[in-house]
Design a protein around this motif. Structure first.
Motif, PDB file in Angstrom:
ATOM      1  N   ASP A 160      26.118  -1.317 -16.997  1.00  0.00           N
ATOM      2  CA  ASP A 160      24.969  -0.936 -16.157  1.00  0.00           C
ATOM      3  C   ASP A 160      23.913  -0.187 -16.960  1.00  0.00           C
ATOM      4  O   ASP A 160      22.709  -0.451 -16.824  1.00  0.00           O
ATOM      5  N   ASN A 164      20.136  -1.584 -17.650  1.00  0.00           N
ATOM      6  CA  ASN A 164      18.999  -0.861 -17.089  1.00  0.00           C
ATOM      7  C   ASN A 164      17.991  -0.396 -18.128  1.00  0.00           C
ATOM      8  O   ASN A 164      16.998   0.217 -17.797  1.00  0.00           O
ATOM      9  N   ASN A 166      14.694  -0.809 -20.022  1.00  0.00           N
ATOM     10  CA  ASN A 166      13.461  -1.641 -20.061  1.00  0.00           C
ATOM     11  C   ASN A 166      13.195  -2.177 -21.441  1.00  0.00           C
ATOM     12  O   ASN A 166      12.761  -3.302 -21.649  1.00  0.00           O
TER      13      ASN A 166
END
Length: 365
Positions: A160, A164, A166
């Motif tokens: 995760d 996550n 960017n």
């Protein structure tokens, strides 16, 4: 010696589990009572409420001062052997996989001791065997299921955190576009790989995330609270207040039943009855009924177990697959099809397998 009456007692303990399984299966497959999304919610109910309370309830009622620590030591040695082999396989073998190592550990070591083990071993060796099976269940809940939960949470949290970033998404998009136009150089690829490594979460940030998630997961501390209560209650000779007992029992009694119901829901959402296929089914059965007892035999001999205690140690290691292992696999998205098949077919074939072990071990002194 096991008689037909003893076999009947084991069947009586197992049939209700399959009733709950069929009800869950039919709820989606035949009667359309639940949607797949609602099935996910039911699995979370089991994972975060009924199973933790069930774990606390049976752990809180043992006497930790009367445990057989040689037996527990043999169990620990057996599991350490399996962990070592799986870790070496994952790291050193070209076909090794950490994800499959986690699942293989569950298949090799985690048993359904209470439902099947208690009535069967009571018939085989009496109350001494029941005490050992319960002790094995408590240690499994406190140590090995907790470690499994930590590993699964670490795996999911790491994925995760990485997903996550960017930076990572932009990097992948740029790589894809560049490759499409054919202008990606070797140097660019090396820099891209370096960038991906930098985007991975640090160990400290990962452990912080895992710690926070486990702190909110009642499975993390249900068994710890249970064994703490057991120590205090047996040391100072007091009983659990009836209002507290009743509050726990009202949910914990549903633990195993709702877990099997959830497994039935999962089966109904698969394309095939044997969700993982025949080859993986055979693989799971081999780990469950042969790898576990073999390493337990090694551990038992290492600590000097003998007689009926040795026999019980080996047979309880060949009990069917833990239902909790499926619930965790479903919640964390790791080979739930393999674990569900191991539970369902493991309970079906376990009775003749365990009686076979019983017959063979009668010749062991």
């Amino acid at each position: 010696m096991i008689g037909w009456g003893d076999v009947y007692k084991v069947v009586v303990a197992m049939v209700p589990l399959y009733v709950a399984l069929v009800l869950g299966y039919g709820s989606i497959k035949w009667w359309r009572i639940f949607t797949p999304e609602q099935g996910e919610a039911i699995n979370r109910l089991v994972c975060y409420f009924t199973l933790p309370l069930f774990t606390f309830e049976f752990t809180a009622h043992i006497d930790p001062f009367k445990m057989n620590y040689l037996f527990i030591g043999a169990d620990a040695i057996a599991k350490v052997i399996i962990v070592t082999i799986l870790a070496l396989w994952a790291k050193c073998c070209s076909k090794g996989s950490y994800c499959w190592s986690i699942t293989s550990f569950s298949l090799s070591t985690l048993t359904n001791s209470l439902v099947v083990g208690v009535p069967l071993l009571q018939a085989m060796y009496g109350s001494m065997a029941v005490d050992l099976v319960v002790q094995a269940s408590v240690i499994q809940a406190i140590v090995w299921l907790t470690i499994l939960l930590f590993v699964l949470e670490t795996r999911r949290s790491g994925n995760d955190l990485y997903a996550n970033n960017n930076n990572n998404n932009d990097n992948n998009d740029n790589n894809t576009a560049a490759l499409a136009f054919g202008d990606k150089t070797s140097k660019d690829l090396e820099e891209s790989a370096k960038k991906d490594d930098e985007d991975r979460p640090s160990f400290c940030s990962l452990m912080k995330t895992v710690g926070l998630k486990l702190a909110m997961n009642p499975n993390s501390y249900a068994c710890i609270l249970g064994i703490t209560w057991a120590f205090l209650a047996n040391r100072f000779h007091f009983q659990m207040p009836s209002i507290m007992e009743g509050s726990i029992l009202i949910m914990s009694r549903a633990g195993i039943g709702t877990a099997m119901f959830s497994m039935g829901l999962f089966m109904a959402m698969q394309k095939k009855l044997i969700a993982c296929g025949p080859s993986l089914t055979v693989f799971g059965m081999a780990l469950r009924f042969f790898a576990g007892p073999l390493t337990m035999a090694i551990g038992s001999v290492a600590v000097g177990l003998h007689g009926d205690v040795l026999r019980v140690a080996i047979i309880q290691a060949a009990l069917p697959q833990s239902i909790t292992s499926f619930i965790y696999a479903k919640e964390y998205g790791l080979h739930a099809d393999v674990l569900s098949t191991a539970v369902i077919f493991g309970m079906i074939v376990s009775l003749p397998v365990l009686i076979g072990y019983y017959a063979v071990l009668e010749f062991v002194h």
